[in-house]
Design an enzyme around this catalytic site. Structure first.
Site, PDB file in Angstrom:
ATOM      1  N   SER A 147       0.847  -1.197   0.000  1.00  0.00           N
ATOM      2  CA  SER A 147       0.000   0.000   0.000  1.00  0.00           C
ATOM      3  C   SER A 147       0.880   1.244   0.000  1.00  0.00           C
ATOM      4  O   SER A 147       2.001   1.223   0.532  1.00  0.00           O
ATOM      5  CB  SER A 147      -0.898   0.018   1.237  1.00  0.00           C
ATOM      6  OG  SER A 147      -1.575   1.263   1.352  1.00  0.00           O
ATOM      7  N   TYR A 164      -1.855  -0.707  10.296  1.00  0.00           N
ATOM      8  CA  TYR A 164      -1.971  -0.999   8.870  1.00  0.00           C
ATOM      9  C   TYR A 164      -0.775  -0.442   8.107  1.00  0.00           C
ATOM     10  O   TYR A 164      -0.143  -1.142   7.305  1.00  0.00           O
ATOM     11  CB  TYR A 164      -3.264  -0.401   8.326  1.00  0.00           C
ATOM     12  CG  TYR A 164      -3.474  -0.611   6.841  1.00  0.00           C
ATOM     13  CD1 TYR A 164      -3.960  -1.824   6.356  1.00  0.00           C
ATOM     14  CD2 TYR A 164      -3.187   0.404   5.929  1.00  0.00           C
ATOM     15  CE1 TYR A 164      -4.141  -2.020   5.001  1.00  0.00           C
ATOM     16  CE2 TYR A 164      -3.368   0.219   4.574  1.00  0.00           C
ATOM     17  CZ  TYR A 164      -3.848  -1.003   4.112  1.00  0.00           C
ATOM     18  OH  TYR A 164      -4.019  -1.183   2.768  1.00  0.00           O
TER      19      TYR A 164
END
Length: 256
Positions: A147, A164
């Site tokens: 990501s 995350y």
């Protein structure tokens, strides 16, 4: 150009978290290019729905499996099932992911551990289980889904999920390290780092900050699935035989 460089006919791809979102998009792209598809996640219904869709639209084999990627016994069992059903796994996409939005100073330990267990440990366990098969046959393509959150630190009002972000940065380095270690076995390991796409995971972020994210993006837009599919096809086929250890951001320049 030799179009066979992107032909996946006769290959089998295992996609974790492939029942929805970006994983489903990648599964369909592979099927469109001739690959047989194995999809696993903790929710069999999502996977089965995607499998039914693929089988109705493309002339490939497809099957769904239940798997908790953070559980080693479950991972090994699932990989063995896929090998029994298809005879081989040529492509692995580590797409299963979890997130938890909270300020760092208030992040519960169990939330942190859950995110890292799915995103990092799950990627390791699945790569290890499938990698042993790939090493034995001297060929394999591993694609990890990272990501842009692992490339740059977003302001809290855009993304406040330190577990995350940390997990995705770990995935990027894991990709490079594993690529270095397994190059001698004929296994390539690359990663895709998507920016903001419209998925179930990003729904709340985009509802709150979608306009701001687009305004800050050099291309003034969110991600489109065609760009993601094209990069996945590149990494899955012969076109990437001399590419390994790379992290490609698909983000319209948002991580610059």
């Amino acid at each position: 150009m030799d179009q066979s460089l992107f032909d996946l006919s006769g290959r089998t791809a295992l996609i974790t978290g492939g029942g929805r979102g970006l994983g489903r998009d990648i599964a369909e792209a592979f099927a469109e290019h001739g690959a047989n598809i194995a999809i696993c996640s903790r929710k069999l219904s999502n996977c089965q729905e995607t499998v039914d869709y693929i089988q109705n639209k493309y002339s490939v084999q497809a099957r769904a499996y239940v798997c908790d990627v953070g559980n080693e016994e479950n991972v090994i069992s699932t990989v063995n099932e896929v090998l029994s059903d298809f005879g081989q796994i040529d492509i692995l996409v580590n797409n299963s992911g979890a997130t938890w939005g909270e300020k760092a100073e208030k992040m519960p330990l169990e939330a942190w551990q859950k995110v890292l267990n799915v995103n990092v440990t799950g990627t390791f366990l699945m790569s290890k289980a499938v990698g042993n098969h790939m090493i034995e046959k001297g060929y394999g393509k591993i694609i990890n889904i990272g990501s842009v959150a692992g490339l740059k630190a977003e302001p809290a009002e855009v993304l406040n999920a330190i577990g995350y972000s940390t997990s995705k940065a770990a995935i990027h380095h894991f990709t490079k390290d594993l690529a270095r270690k397994w190059a001698e076995y004929g296994v390539t390991v690359n990663a895709i780092a998507p920016g903001f796409f419209e998925t179930t995971m990003t729904k709340h972020i985009l509802e709150r900050s979608g306009d701001r994210i687009k305004e800050k993006n050099p291309m003034n837009k969110l991600g489109d699935t065609n760009s993601l599919k094209a990069t996945a096809i590149l990494f899955a086929g012969r076109a990437s035989d001399y590419i390994t250890g790379q992290v490609i951001a698909i983000d319209g320049g948002g991580s610059l």
